[in-house]
Design an enzyme around this catalytic site. Structure first.
Site, PDB file in Angstrom:
ATOM      1  N   CYS A  93      15.913  56.749  20.938  1.00 19.32           N
ATOM      2  CA  CYS A  93      15.483  58.137  20.962  1.00 19.32           C
ATOM      3  C   CYS A  93      16.393  58.981  20.071  1.00 19.32           C
ATOM      4  O   CYS A  93      17.620  58.924  20.198  1.00 19.32           O
ATOM      5  CB  CYS A  93      15.531  58.640  22.407  1.00 19.32           C
ATOM      6  SG  CYS A  93      15.425  60.416  22.592  1.00 19.32           S
ATOM      7  N   GLU A  94      15.790  59.764  19.186  1.00 12.85           N
ATOM      8  CA  GLU A  94      16.597  60.572  18.277  1.00 12.85           C
ATOM      9  C   GLU A  94      17.246  61.766  18.979  1.00 12.85           C
ATOM     10  O   GLU A  94      18.141  62.401  18.426  1.00 12.85           O
ATOM     11  CB  GLU A  94      15.740  61.069  17.116  1.00 12.85           C
ATOM     12  CG  GLU A  94      14.653  62.050  17.472  1.00 12.85           C
ATOM     13  CD  GLU A  94      13.818  62.455  16.264  1.00 12.85           C
ATOM     14  OE1 GLU A  94      13.410  63.620  16.210  1.00 12.85           O
ATOM     15  OE2 GLU A  94      13.578  61.602  15.370  1.00 12.85           O
ATOM     16  N   HIS A  95      16.813  62.056  20.201  1.00 10.34           N
ATOM     17  CA  HIS A  95      17.392  63.187  20.928  1.00 10.34           C
ATOM     18  C   HIS A  95      18.649  62.806  21.708  1.00 10.34           C
ATOM     19  O   HIS A  95      19.573  63.618  21.826  1.00 10.34           O
ATOM     20  CB  HIS A  95      16.360  63.775  21.895  1.00 10.34           C
ATOM     21  CG  HIS A  95      15.146  64.298  21.195  1.00 10.34           C
ATOM     22  ND1 HIS A  95      13.871  64.224  21.743  1.00 10.34           N
ATOM     23  CD2 HIS A  95      14.989  64.886  19.987  1.00 10.34           C
ATOM     24  CE1 HIS A  95      13.007  64.761  20.905  1.00 10.34           C
ATOM     25  NE2 HIS A  95      13.645  65.157  19.836  1.00 10.34           N
ATOM     26  N   HIS A  96      18.669  61.587  22.257  1.00 12.58           N
ATOM     27  CA  HIS A  96      19.795  61.178  23.090  1.00 12.58           C
ATOM     28  C   HIS A  96      20.432  59.859  22.652  1.00 12.58           C
ATOM     29  O   HIS A  96      21.429  59.430  23.224  1.00 12.58           O
ATOM     30  CB  HIS A  96      19.361  61.057  24.557  1.00 12.58           C
ATOM     31  CG  HIS A  96      18.748  62.305  25.111  1.00 12.58           C
ATOM     32  ND1 HIS A  96      17.387  62.475  25.211  1.00 12.58           N
ATOM     33  CD2 HIS A  96      19.307  63.462  25.549  1.00 12.58           C
ATOM     34  CE1 HIS A  96      17.130  63.674  25.706  1.00 12.58           C
ATOM     35  NE2 HIS A  96      18.273  64.295  25.915  1.00 12.58           N
ATOM     36  N   GLN A 134       8.496  58.553  19.950  1.00 11.61           N
ATOM     37  CA  GLN A 134       7.394  57.582  19.968  1.00 11.61           C
ATOM     38  C   GLN A 134       6.196  58.064  19.170  1.00 11.61           C
ATOM     39  O   GLN A 134       5.514  57.265  18.502  1.00 11.61           O
ATOM     40  CB  GLN A 134       6.991  57.280  21.411  1.00 11.61           C
ATOM     41  CG  GLN A 134       5.924  56.200  21.527  1.00 11.61           C
ATOM     42  CD  GLN A 134       5.664  55.797  22.962  1.00 11.61           C
ATOM     43  OE1 GLN A 134       6.568  55.839  23.797  1.00 11.61           O
ATOM     44  NE2 GLN A 134       4.440  55.427  23.281  1.00 11.61           N
ATOM     45  N   HIS A 162      11.108  54.913  28.124  1.00 10.57           N
ATOM     46  CA  HIS A 162      12.194  55.653  27.481  1.00 10.57           C
ATOM     47  C   HIS A 162      13.387  55.746  28.425  1.00 10.57           C
ATOM     48  O   HIS A 162      13.292  56.312  29.513  1.00 10.57           O
ATOM     49  CB  HIS A 162      11.715  57.060  27.102  1.00 10.57           C
ATOM     50  CG  HIS A 162      10.655  57.055  26.049  1.00 10.57           C
ATOM     51  ND1 HIS A 162      10.835  57.619  24.814  1.00 10.57           N
ATOM     52  CD2 HIS A 162       9.391  56.550  26.039  1.00 10.57           C
ATOM     53  CE1 HIS A 162       9.741  57.472  24.083  1.00 10.57           C
ATOM     54  NE2 HIS A 162       8.847  56.817  24.810  1.00 10.57           N
ATOM     55  N   CYS A 164      15.852  57.576  28.122  1.00 11.33           N
ATOM     56  CA  CYS A 164      16.294  58.958  28.316  1.00 11.33           C
ATOM     57  C   CYS A 164      15.644  59.564  29.555  1.00 11.33           C
ATOM     58  O   CYS A 164      16.163  60.529  30.122  1.00 11.33           O
ATOM     59  CB  CYS A 164      16.002  59.816  27.074  1.00 11.33           C
ATOM     60  SG  CYS A 164      14.279  59.873  26.583  1.00 11.33           S
TER      61      CYS A 164
END
Length: 204
Positions: A93-96, A134, A162, A164
């Site tokens: 995940c590019e956020h976490h 995704q 996910h 996250c």
């Protein structure tokens, strides 16, 4: 390096840190979480993490365009659905920067030429080994095959869990996210979408 620049316009303006700088960044994070970077179990951790990241994010050094460069035209007139389903993959995940684990299902309607089946799985792997969401991953796989092969249509479904959601925040384990992208005939003709879903679920 050419493959990186080709896939990521403007990235040439962002030179990579050295391995030593990357390892020092890991030490900083270890200190930040409150651990002792001098203890035996952590002495070599920065080097191991950087080595692992090089493998986990190897998609940045690979070119999808090169991977899809070869097609085959001797198909004896075959023009029906080609489906490769249950392609396992992992991403982050590019956020976490925590794992996304799932499977991809990819189909296309040939228009005079086909791809080697392993190439489809390689496209999923290359895009997966980059920081992702995704929705973007699903669209990237579909459009890469569409651009390289020019088929009558492409259908992609991705099902993934996910971490996250499972490991932090709401902490709900076992939930699955499903995304789809359709192009060409799969987008314009509901009958083709139904055929794709029927084949995917093994009922046809």
């Amino acid at each position: 390096m050419d493959a990186i620049v080709k896939s990521f316009p403007g990235k040439e303006d962002q030179p990579r840190p050295t391995q030593a700088e990357a390892e020092e960044a890991v030490r900083t994070l270890l200190r930040w979480v409150g651990d002792d970077i001098t203890r035996e179990g952590l002495v070599d951790t920065p080097k191991r993490v950087v080595k692992a990241y090089k493998e986990l994010f190897s998609g940045y050094d690979q070119s999808v365009e090169d991977e899809l460069g070869r097609t085959f035209e001797e198909v004896a007139g075959y023009d029906d659905i080609v489906l490769v389903k249950d392609i396992p993959f992992f991403s982050h995940c590019e956020h976490h920067m925590v794992p996304i684990i799932g499977k991809a299902h990819v189909a296309y309607l040939p228009d005079g030429k086909v791809l080697g089946l392993s190439k489809i799985a390689r496209v999923v792997e290359i895009f997966g080994r980059r920081l992702q969401i995704q929705e973007t991953l699903t669209a990237q796989v579909a459009h890469a095959i569409d651009d390289a092969l020019h088929p009558r249509g492409v259908a992609v479904m991705i099902e993934a869990e996910h971490m996250c959601m499972a490991m932090r925040g709401i902490q709900k384990q076992g939930s699955t996210t499903v995304t789809t992208t359709f192009t060409g005939a799969f987008k314009s003709d509901p009958h083709e979408q139904v055929r794709f879903m029927t084949m995917l679920r093994g009922r046809g």
